[in-house]
Enzyme design. Sequence first.
Site, PDB file in Angstrom:
ATOM      1  CE1 TYR A 107      -7.447  -0.119   6.924  1.00  0.00           C
ATOM      2  CE2 TYR A 107      -6.270   0.358   4.897  1.00  0.00           C
ATOM      3  CZ  TYR A 107      -6.309   0.315   6.278  1.00  0.00           C
ATOM      4  OH  TYR A 107      -5.226   0.723   7.001  1.00  0.00           O
ATOM      5  CD  GLU A 151      -2.747   1.004   2.587  1.00  0.00           C
ATOM      6  OE1 GLU A 151      -3.560   1.923   2.784  1.00  0.00           O
ATOM      7  OE2 GLU A 151      -2.571   0.068   3.392  1.00  0.00           O
ATOM      8  CG  ASP A 189      -2.333   9.477   6.757  1.00  0.00           C
ATOM      9  OD1 ASP A 189      -2.336   8.250   6.930  1.00  0.00           O
ATOM     10  OD2 ASP A 189      -2.458  10.011   5.641  1.00  0.00           O
TER      11      ASP A 189
END
Length: 273
Positions: free
Chosen positions: A176, A51, A62
């Site tokens: 995911y 990834e 993030d």
Amino acid sequence: MSDSRITDAFAKARDENRAAFVAYLCAGDPDMETSLEACRALIEAGIDVLELGVPFSDPLADGLTNQLAAQRALESGMTGEKVLELVRRVREFSEVPIVFYTYYNLVFAKGSEAYAKAAKAAGADALLTLDLPPEESAEHLAACEKHGLKTVYIVAPTTPDERLSMICQATTGFVYYVSRAGVTGEQAEMSEGIRERVATIKQHTDLPVVVGFGISNADHVRTVAQAADGVVVGSAIVNCIAENPDDRTAIMEALKAKMASLTEGGALGKNTG
């Protein structure tokens, strides 16, 4: 063999009675050549899916570790075109599936059609566009389908069940599941209820379900491997670079040691307890 590296990677892991290992790196961190060697080190360590984070100035999903990785990459001169170059260089020695972890600003600026075409031509296999909800994805999905790219969408602990079907319908690569609300980053403890949540997602799709966010040691990997088709590790790997940004040899040694520690004792195996 199918026509999809991603499909084949998960099928191989399933045949070996284990979860797939999905490893995250920010492309170009801390520079192009070191990033290429970091990719090589992870691939040689046996990862199933790579990834690649596309460096972005405002990476909202993030945590600090991956924000700083993007900052290092951007400061070293990494661009969207150089990310594609990195993929092309990885393709010179590996057929590991590559997923772009990106933000819609970067896709929109180039245009969904042009972005998907360029990513596929370079050798990428899928796009995970963090901040693009499925309700607004029609153009993106059409471009990915046209150019043979898989799509990856995220399910959060806070995702209501009524949205699961829509998310899963938009997904063609793997789903995911982020194991906790918030941003990426290493955690001391795993979130509760992962097995139950993965089972709920699987009621809506036959595609693999992977789990990420906060996985930082072999016990975490072992826990997730029992519940999911794949385990995603990002910050724990990126920290190997953050701790040695000016020493390429030290980075490679740290990456190899980290991968060994994450998978020790057959942590990815499905029958480990």
